[in-house]
Scaffold this motif. Structure first.
Motif, PDB file in Angstrom:
ATOM      1  N   GLN A 141       0.850  -1.203   0.000  1.00  0.00           N
ATOM      2  CA  GLN A 141       0.000   0.000   0.000  1.00  0.00           C
ATOM      3  C   GLN A 141       0.875   1.239   0.000  1.00  0.00           C
ATOM      4  N   PHE A 142       0.399   2.295  -0.636  1.00  0.00           N
ATOM      5  CA  PHE A 142       1.109   3.570  -0.574  1.00  0.00           C
ATOM      6  C   PHE A 142       0.628   4.311   0.676  1.00  0.00           C
ATOM      7  N   ASP A 143       0.980   3.750   1.831  1.00  0.00           N
ATOM      8  CA  ASP A 143       0.511   4.296   3.106  1.00  0.00           C
ATOM      9  C   ASP A 143       1.545   5.301   3.651  1.00  0.00           C
TER      10      ASP A 143
ATOM     11  N   VAL B 186       9.119   7.727   3.014  1.00  0.00           N
ATOM     12  CA  VAL B 186      10.470   7.432   2.491  1.00  0.00           C
ATOM     13  C   VAL B 186      10.487   7.397   0.960  1.00  0.00           C
ATOM     14  N   PHE B 187       9.370   7.789   0.338  1.00  0.00           N
ATOM     15  CA  PHE B 187       9.196   7.568  -1.095  1.00  0.00           C
ATOM     16  C   PHE B 187      10.321   8.117  -1.997  1.00  0.00           C
ATOM     17  N   PRO B 188      10.771   9.373  -1.817  1.00  0.00           N
ATOM     18  CA  PRO B 188      11.819   9.878  -2.729  1.00  0.00           C
ATOM     19  C   PRO B 188      13.095   9.026  -2.669  1.00  0.00           C
TER      20      PRO B 188
ATOM     21  N   GLY C 262      17.169   5.295 -13.697  1.00  0.00           N
ATOM     22  CA  GLY C 262      16.840   6.385 -14.625  1.00  0.00           C
ATOM     23  C   GLY C 262      15.726   7.303 -14.166  1.00  0.00           C
ATOM     24  N   TYR C 263      15.241   7.121 -12.921  1.00  0.00           N
ATOM     25  CA  TYR C 263      14.076   7.916 -12.462  1.00  0.00           C
ATOM     26  C   TYR C 263      14.306   9.425 -12.619  1.00  0.00           C
ATOM     27  N   SER C 264      15.463   9.918 -12.172  1.00  0.00           N
ATOM     28  CA  SER C 264      15.639  11.380 -12.205  1.00  0.00           C
ATOM     29  C   SER C 264      15.842  11.887 -13.630  1.00  0.00           C
TER      30      SER C 264
ATOM     31  N   LEU D 164      -0.701  11.925 -13.363  1.00  0.00           N
ATOM     32  CA  LEU D 164      -1.584  10.911 -12.769  1.00  0.00           C
ATOM     33  C   LEU D 164      -0.775   9.929 -11.913  1.00  0.00           C
ATOM     34  N   GLY D 165      -1.095   9.864 -10.628  1.00  0.00           N
ATOM     35  CA  GLY D 165      -0.300   9.073  -9.684  1.00  0.00           C
ATOM     36  C   GLY D 165       0.937   9.887  -9.352  1.00  0.00           C
ATOM     37  N   CYS D 166       0.694  11.112  -8.845  1.00  0.00           N
ATOM     38  CA  CYS D 166       1.763  12.131  -8.770  1.00  0.00           C
ATOM     39  C   CYS D 166       2.750  11.913  -7.627  1.00  0.00           C
ATOM     40  N   SER D 167       2.408  11.100  -6.603  1.00  0.00           N
ATOM     41  CA  SER D 167       3.253  10.937  -5.404  1.00  0.00           C
ATOM     42  C   SER D 167       3.614  12.313  -4.833  1.00  0.00           C
ATOM     43  N   TYR D 168       4.912  12.678  -4.837  1.00  0.00           N
ATOM     44  CA  TYR D 168       5.330  13.978  -4.276  1.00  0.00           C
ATOM     45  C   TYR D 168       5.148  15.152  -5.259  1.00  0.00           C
TER      46      TYR D 168
ATOM     47  N   ILE E 233      -2.651  14.283  -9.367  1.00  0.00           N
ATOM     48  CA  ILE E 233      -3.661  13.429  -8.720  1.00  0.00           C
ATOM     49  C   ILE E 233      -3.014  12.181  -8.125  1.00  0.00           C
ATOM     50  N   ASP E 234      -3.430  11.827  -6.926  1.00  0.00           N
ATOM     51  CA  ASP E 234      -2.995  10.567  -6.308  1.00  0.00           C
ATOM     52  C   ASP E 234      -4.102  10.117  -5.351  1.00  0.00           C
ATOM     53  N   ASN E 235      -4.261   8.801  -5.203  1.00  0.00           N
ATOM     54  CA  ASN E 235      -5.317   8.337  -4.275  1.00  0.00           C
ATOM     55  C   ASN E 235      -4.788   7.999  -2.888  1.00  0.00           C
ATOM     56  N   SER E 236      -3.489   8.263  -2.650  1.00  0.00           N
ATOM     57  CA  SER E 236      -2.936   8.005  -1.318  1.00  0.00           C
ATOM     58  C   SER E 236      -2.942   9.320  -0.518  1.00  0.00           C
TER      59      SER E 236
ATOM     60  N   SER F 253      -7.611  11.563  -5.374  1.00  0.00           N
ATOM     61  CA  SER F 253      -8.661  10.812  -6.081  1.00  0.00           C
ATOM     62  C   SER F 253      -8.045   9.604  -6.765  1.00  0.00           C
ATOM     63  N   ASP F 254      -8.893   8.625  -7.042  1.00  0.00           N
ATOM     64  CA  ASP F 254      -8.488   7.524  -7.921  1.00  0.00           C
ATOM     65  C   ASP F 254      -8.409   8.106  -9.332  1.00  0.00           C
ATOM     66  N   ILE F 255      -7.328   7.853 -10.030  1.00  0.00           N
ATOM     67  CA  ILE F 255      -7.179   8.448 -11.371  1.00  0.00           C
ATOM     68  C   ILE F 255      -8.253   7.922 -12.328  1.00  0.00           C
ATOM     69  N   CYS F 256      -8.832   6.760 -12.006  1.00  0.00           N
ATOM     70  CA  CYS F 256      -9.871   6.185 -12.867  1.00  0.00           C
ATOM     71  C   CYS F 256     -11.185   6.943 -12.753  1.00  0.00           C
TER      72      CYS F 256
ATOM     73  N   LEU G 192       1.763   9.468 -17.026  1.00  0.00           N
ATOM     74  CA  LEU G 192       1.594   8.319 -16.123  1.00  0.00           C
ATOM     75  C   LEU G 192       3.008   7.840 -15.825  1.00  0.00           C
ATOM     76  N   ASN G 193       3.644   8.435 -14.822  1.00  0.00           N
ATOM     77  CA  ASN G 193       5.041   8.078 -14.534  1.00  0.00           C
ATOM     78  C   ASN G 193       5.079   6.982 -13.469  1.00  0.00           C
ATOM     79  N   PHE G 194       5.172   5.733 -13.942  1.00  0.00           N
ATOM     80  CA  PHE G 194       5.208   4.550 -13.070  1.00  0.00           C
ATOM     81  C   PHE G 194       3.922   4.400 -12.247  1.00  0.00           C
ATOM     82  N   THR G 195       2.794   4.694 -12.883  1.00  0.00           N
ATOM     83  CA  THR G 195       1.490   4.562 -12.218  1.00  0.00           C
ATOM     84  C   THR G 195       0.616   3.502 -12.884  1.00  0.00           C
TER      85      THR G 195
HETATM   86  C1  GEK Z   1       6.666  10.194  -9.639  1.00  0.00           C
HETATM   87  N1  GEK Z   1       4.563   9.522 -10.653  1.00  0.00           N
HETATM   88  O1  GEK Z   1       7.347  10.442  -8.640  1.00  0.00           O
HETATM   89  N2  GEK Z   1      -5.266   6.433  -8.506  1.00  0.00           N
HETATM   90  C2  GEK Z   1      -4.432   7.416  -8.084  1.00  0.00           C
HETATM   91  N3  GEK Z   1      -3.145   7.188  -7.719  1.00  0.00           N
HETATM   92  C3  GEK Z   1      -2.707   5.914  -7.787  1.00  0.00           C
HETATM   93  C4  GEK Z   1      -3.514   4.849  -8.201  1.00  0.00           C
HETATM   94  C5  GEK Z   1      -4.848   5.141  -8.572  1.00  0.00           C
HETATM   95  N4  GEK Z   1      -5.684   4.191  -8.993  1.00  0.00           N
HETATM   96  N5  GEK Z   1      -2.791   3.695  -8.149  1.00  0.00           N
HETATM   97  C6  GEK Z   1      -1.569   4.039  -7.711  1.00  0.00           C
HETATM   98  N6  GEK Z   1      -1.514   5.374  -7.480  1.00  0.00           N
HETATM   99  C7  GEK Z   1       5.380   9.448  -9.456  1.00  0.00           C
HETATM  100  C8  GEK Z   1       5.681   8.032  -9.042  1.00  0.00           C
HETATM  101  S1  GEK Z   1       4.530   5.874  -7.791  1.00  0.00           S
HETATM  102  C9  GEK Z   1       5.503   4.677  -8.581  1.00  0.00           C
HETATM  103  C10 GEK Z   1       4.479   7.159  -9.025  1.00  0.00           C
HETATM  104  C11 GEK Z   1       6.089   3.613  -7.696  1.00  0.00           C
HETATM  105  C12 GEK Z   1      -0.370   6.164  -7.028  1.00  0.00           C
HETATM  106  C13 GEK Z   1       0.269   5.684  -5.735  1.00  0.00           C
HETATM  107  O2  GEK Z   1      -0.403   6.167  -4.585  1.00  0.00           O
HETATM  108  C14 GEK Z   1       1.688   6.218  -5.868  1.00  0.00           C
HETATM  109  O3  GEK Z   1       1.836   7.483  -5.297  1.00  0.00           O
HETATM  110  C15 GEK Z   1       1.889   6.297  -7.390  1.00  0.00           C
HETATM  111  O4  GEK Z   1       0.637   6.053  -7.992  1.00  0.00           O
HETATM  112  C16 GEK Z   1       2.901   5.289  -7.927  1.00  0.00           C
HETATM  113  O5  GEK Z   1       7.017  10.519 -10.803  1.00  0.00           O
HETATM  114  O6  GEK Z   1       5.858   3.610  -6.487  1.00  0.00           O
HETATM  115  O7  GEK Z   1       6.814   2.719  -8.298  1.00  0.00           O
END
Ligand code: GEK
Length: 246
Positions: free
Chosen positions: A20-22, A28-30, A39-41, A64-68, A89-92, A119-122, A134-137
Motif C-alpha cells: 500500500q502507498f501508506d 520514504v518515497f523519494p 533512470g528515475y531522475s 496521474l499518480g503524482c506521489s510527491y 492526482i494521487d489516491n494516497s 482521487s483515484d485516477i480512474c 503516467l510516470n510509473f502509475t
Molecule cells: C513520480 N509519478 O514520482 N489512482 C491514483 N493514484 C494511484 C492509483 C490510482 N488508482 N494507483 C496508484 N496510485 C510518481 C511516481 S509511484 C511509482 C508514481 C512507484 C499512485 C500511488 O499512490 C503512488 O503514489 C503512485 O501512484 C505510484 O514521478 O511507487 O513505483
C-alpha cells in the motif's frame, strides 16, 4: 533536500502484508524510488523538456499518480505556455500531504496554476489536455482499468497532445528477462539495499505490479488511436514511452 532513508524491509518479516502507498511508504518515497528505479531522475527531468515542446497555453496538464509531485514540478519549471492548469492526482492521502508540502515551494509563473487532488485516477475525466503523464502509475492498475484510463486520456487530449507512460517492463525473451532482472537486482544492491530488503519487497510488490512488454504497450496505444508511439528512454527493465495524438 534530503529525505528519510527507506528501511521498510530491512528486518525479516514473518507476514508480508499487502503493498500500500501508506504513511510508512510515503514518508520514504523519494529515497525509495531513486534507489529502486533506474533512470528515475533522468525521466522526470526529461518530462519537463517534453512539456516545453508540447504544452500549449490555456490547456490542462495531468500528472496521474503524482506521489510527491516531482513530475509536476519538473513541468512547471519548463513551460513556455501560459495560463495552464497542472493537475496532480494521487489516491494516497499520505502522498497527497507530501505533494502539497513539496509543491508549496515551487514557484508558478505566467498565470499557470497547480491543482492537487486526492482521487483515484480512474474517476477523473481528462479534458482539454495538451499533456498527460503516467510516470510509473499505470503498472499498478488492473489490465481492464489500464485500457479504460488510456482511452479516457486519448479522448481528453487535444490534437497535438502528448502522453508519457513510464513503466517497469518484462521481456518475452527469457535470456533478456533474466539478464535485466539480475542487473536490476545488482542496481539495488549497489544503491545500498540488502538481499533481504530486495527479496521481501519483491515478494510483496509483485502481487500488485503487473508488468507488460514494450511491444504490448505500443500495440495498445496504437489500437486506442495514438498516431505515433515510441520508447524514448530505457534503462534495463524500466523505461518510458511517448504517444502522440495528431
Ligand atoms: C513520480 N509519478 O514520482 N489512482 C491514483 N493514484 C494511484 C492509483 C490510482 N488508482 N494507483 C496508484 N496510485 C510518481 C511516481 S509511484 C511509482 C508514481 C512507484 C499512485 C500511488 O499512490 C503512488 O503514489 C503512485 O501512484 C505510484 O514521478 O511507487 O513505483
Amino acid at each position: 533536500m534530503s529525505y528519510r532513508q527507506d528501511k521498510i524491509f530491512s528486518l525479516p518479516m514473518l507476514h508480508l502484508n499487502q503493498w500500500q502507498f501508506d504513511q510508512q511508504v510515503a514518508d520514504v518515497f523519494p529515497d525509495m524510488i531513486t534507489r529502486s528505479v533506474p533512470g528515475y531522475s533522468i525521466i522526470t527531468s526529461m518530462i519537463g523538456k517534453f512539456s516545453h515542446e508540447f504544452v500549449t497555453s490555456h490547456t490542462y496538464i495531468y500528472d496521474l499518480g503524482c506521489s510527491y509531485g516531482t513530475v509536476t514540478s519538473c513541468i512547471i519549471k519548463n513551460l513556455k505556455a501560459t495560463n495552464c492548469t497542472l493537475i496532480a492526482i494521487d489516491n494516497s492521502p499520505a502522498m497527497i500531504a507530501h505533494c502539497k508540502k513539496h509543491l508549496q515551494q515551487v514557484m508558478t509563473y505566467d498565470n499557470n496554476i497547480i491543482n492537487i487532488i486526492e482521487s483515484d485516477i480512474c474517476d477523473v475525466t481528462i479534458v482539454n489536455a495538451s499533456m498527460v503523464v503516467l510516470n510509473f502509475t499505470l503498472q499498478f492498475l488492473s489490465l481492464v482499468k489500464r485500457q479504460q484510463i488510456l482511452k479516457s486520456i486519448y479522448r481528453g487530449l487535444k490534437p497535438g497532445g502528448v502522453l508519457i507512460v513510464s513503466e517497469k517492463f518484462h521481456f518475452d525473451d527469457h535470456e533478456i528477462q533474466t539478464l535485466f532482472f539480475d542487473m536490476h537486482h545488482n542496481f539495488k544492491l549497489s544503491n545500498g539495499y540488502s538481499r533481504l530488503e530486495i527479496n521481501q519487497k519483491r515478494q510483496i510488490i509483485e502481487k500488485v505490479l503487473l508488468t507488460e512488454s514494450i511491444e504490448n504497450h505500443k500495440k495498445i496505444l496504437f489500437a486506442i488511436g495514438f498516431t505515433h508511439v515510441e520508447i524514448w528512454f530505457q534503462y534495463l527493465n524500466f523505461g518510458s514511452l511517448i504517444a502522440l495524438k495528431y
